[in-house]
Write a protein that holds these residues in place. Structure first.
Motif, PDB file in Angstrom:
ATOM      1  N   GLY A   1       0.630  -1.207   0.541  1.00  0.00           N
ATOM      2  CA  GLY A   1      -0.184  -0.099  -0.024  1.00  0.00           C
ATOM      3  C   GLY A   1       0.244   1.106  -0.244  1.00  0.00           C
ATOM      4  N   GLY A   2       2.365   1.249  -0.150  1.00  0.00           N
ATOM      5  CA  GLY A   2       2.894   2.070   0.141  1.00  0.00           C
ATOM      6  C   GLY A   2       3.560   3.002  -1.218  1.00  0.00           C
ATOM      7  N   SER A   3       4.247   3.062  -0.815  1.00  0.00           N
ATOM      8  CA  SER A   3       4.923   3.943  -2.424  1.00  0.00           C
ATOM      9  C   SER A   3       6.668   4.158  -2.277  1.00  0.00           C
ATOM     10  CB  SER A   3       4.837   5.676  -2.621  1.00  0.00           C
ATOM     11  OG  SER A   3       3.134   5.580  -2.356  1.00  0.00           O
ATOM     12  N   LEU A   4       7.153   4.452  -3.372  1.00  0.00           N
ATOM     13  CA  LEU A   4       8.597   4.403  -3.808  1.00  0.00           C
ATOM     14  C   LEU A   4       8.492   4.998  -4.895  1.00  0.00           C
ATOM     15  CD1 LEU A   4      10.090   1.118  -2.888  1.00  0.00           C
ATOM     16  CD2 LEU A   4      10.179   3.325  -1.028  1.00  0.00           C
ATOM     17  N   ARG A   5       9.793   6.448  -5.254  1.00  0.00           N
ATOM     18  CA  ARG A   5       9.636   6.793  -6.681  1.00  0.00           C
ATOM     19  C   ARG A   5      10.895   5.730  -7.277  1.00  0.00           C
ATOM     20  NH1 ARG A   5      10.523  13.317  -8.331  1.00  0.00           N
ATOM     21  NH2 ARG A   5      12.716  12.644  -7.187  1.00  0.00           N
ATOM     22  N   LEU A   6      11.100   5.407  -8.247  1.00  0.00           N
ATOM     23  CA  LEU A   6      12.503   5.379  -8.506  1.00  0.00           C
ATOM     24  C   LEU A   6      12.745   6.643  -9.563  1.00  0.00           C
ATOM     25  CD1 LEU A   6      12.241   1.802  -9.204  1.00  0.00           C
ATOM     26  CD2 LEU A   6      12.866   2.828  -7.509  1.00  0.00           C
ATOM     27  N   SER A   7      14.593   6.705  -9.655  1.00  0.00           N
ATOM     28  CA  SER A   7      15.470   7.885 -10.756  1.00  0.00           C
ATOM     29  C   SER A   7      15.961   7.018 -10.833  1.00  0.00           C
ATOM     30  CB  SER A   7      15.682   8.781  -9.347  1.00  0.00           C
ATOM     31  OG  SER A   7      14.582   9.492  -9.126  1.00  0.00           O
ATOM     32  N   CYS A   8      16.857   7.683 -12.621  1.00  0.00           N
ATOM     33  CA  CYS A   8      17.292   7.121 -13.636  1.00  0.00           C
ATOM     34  C   CYS A   8      18.105   7.932 -14.286  1.00  0.00           C
ATOM     35  CB  CYS A   8      16.172   6.144 -14.499  1.00  0.00           C
ATOM     36  SG  CYS A   8      17.955   5.597 -15.722  1.00  0.00           S
ATOM     37  N   ALA A   9      19.274   8.366 -13.840  1.00  0.00           N
ATOM     38  CA  ALA A   9      19.471   9.546 -14.410  1.00  0.00           C
ATOM     39  C   ALA A   9      21.070   8.877 -15.613  1.00  0.00           C
ATOM     40  CB  ALA A   9      20.730   9.821 -12.922  1.00  0.00           C
ATOM     41  N   HIS A  10      20.601   9.416 -16.483  1.00  0.00           N
ATOM     42  CA  HIS A  10      21.164   8.982 -17.914  1.00  0.00           C
ATOM     43  C   HIS A  10      21.890   9.779 -18.356  1.00  0.00           C
ATOM     44  CE1 HIS A  10      18.580  10.933 -20.563  1.00  0.00           C
ATOM     45  NE2 HIS A  10      17.335  10.678 -19.940  1.00  0.00           N
ATOM     46  N   SER A  11      23.136   9.193 -19.246  1.00  0.00           N
ATOM     47  CA  SER A  11      23.719  10.527 -19.911  1.00  0.00           C
ATOM     48  C   SER A  11      24.714   9.574 -21.410  1.00  0.00           C
ATOM     49  CB  SER A  11      24.782  10.912 -19.046  1.00  0.00           C
ATOM     50  OG  SER A  11      25.673  10.145 -19.032  1.00  0.00           O
ATOM     51  N   GLY A  12      25.004  10.388 -22.261  1.00  0.00           N
ATOM     52  CA  GLY A  12      25.546  10.035 -23.488  1.00  0.00           C
ATOM     53  C   GLY A  12      24.563   9.959 -24.589  1.00  0.00           C
TER      54      GLY A  12
END
Length: 124
Positions: free
Chosen positions: A15-26
Motif C-alpha cells: 500500500g506504500g509508495s516509492l519513487r525510482l529515479s534513472c539518471a542517464h547520459s551519453g
C-alpha cells in the motif's frame, strides 16, 4: 558512453509508495525509449513502463496500470517511476533501460543499455 544510474529502491509495506529515479547520459532522449523492466526470483523478466522516443507517450504493463506513473525531466536527464499502492508481487530488482523501441523494453523486457538494478521489496 551511454550510462544509466538507477536509485530509489527500498523496503516498503504493501500500500506504500516509492519513487525510482534513472539518471542517464551519453544519448539524446529522442534517440532511445527509456523505461524500466523488473526481474524477480522465479518469474519472467517483465517490462514495467516506458516513454516512447517517437512521440513521448507513456506505456505501462497491465500489472501496474493505474498505480505507477512514469515521467521525465529532459533538462536533468532523469526518468522517474512513481510507484503507488505497492503490492508484494511488485517485489523485484528494477532496471532502468534505454532501447531503440518501446517494444524492446515492454515486450521483450530487455534493452540496448541498462544500468545496475535497484531492489524494491514490498512486505505484506
Amino acid at each position: 558512453d551511454v550510462q544509466l544510474q538507477a536509485s530509489g529502491g527500498g523496503l516498503v509495506q504493501a500500500g506504500g509508495s516509492l519513487r525510482l529515479s534513472c539518471a542517464h547520459s551519453g544519448f539524446t532522449f529522442g534517440d532511445y525509449a527509456v523505461g524500466w523492466f523488473r526481474e524477480a526470483p522465479g518469474k519472467e523478466r517483465e517490462g514495467v513502463s516506458c516513454i516512447s522516443n517517437e512521440d513521448g507517450s507513456a506505456h505501462y504493463a497491465d500489472s501496474v496500470k493505474g498505480r505507477f506513473t512514469i515521467s521525465f525531466d529532459n533538462a536533468k536527464k532523469v526518468v522517474y517511476l512513481q510507484m503507488n499502492s505497492l503490492k508484494p508481487e511488485d517485489t523485484a530488482v528494477y532496471y532502468c533501460a534505454a532501447a531503440r523501441t518501446v517494444y524492446t523494453i515492454m515486450v521483450i523486457a530487455t534493452a540496448e543499455y541498462s544500468g545496475q538494478g535497484t531492489q524494491v521489496t514490498v512486505s505484506s
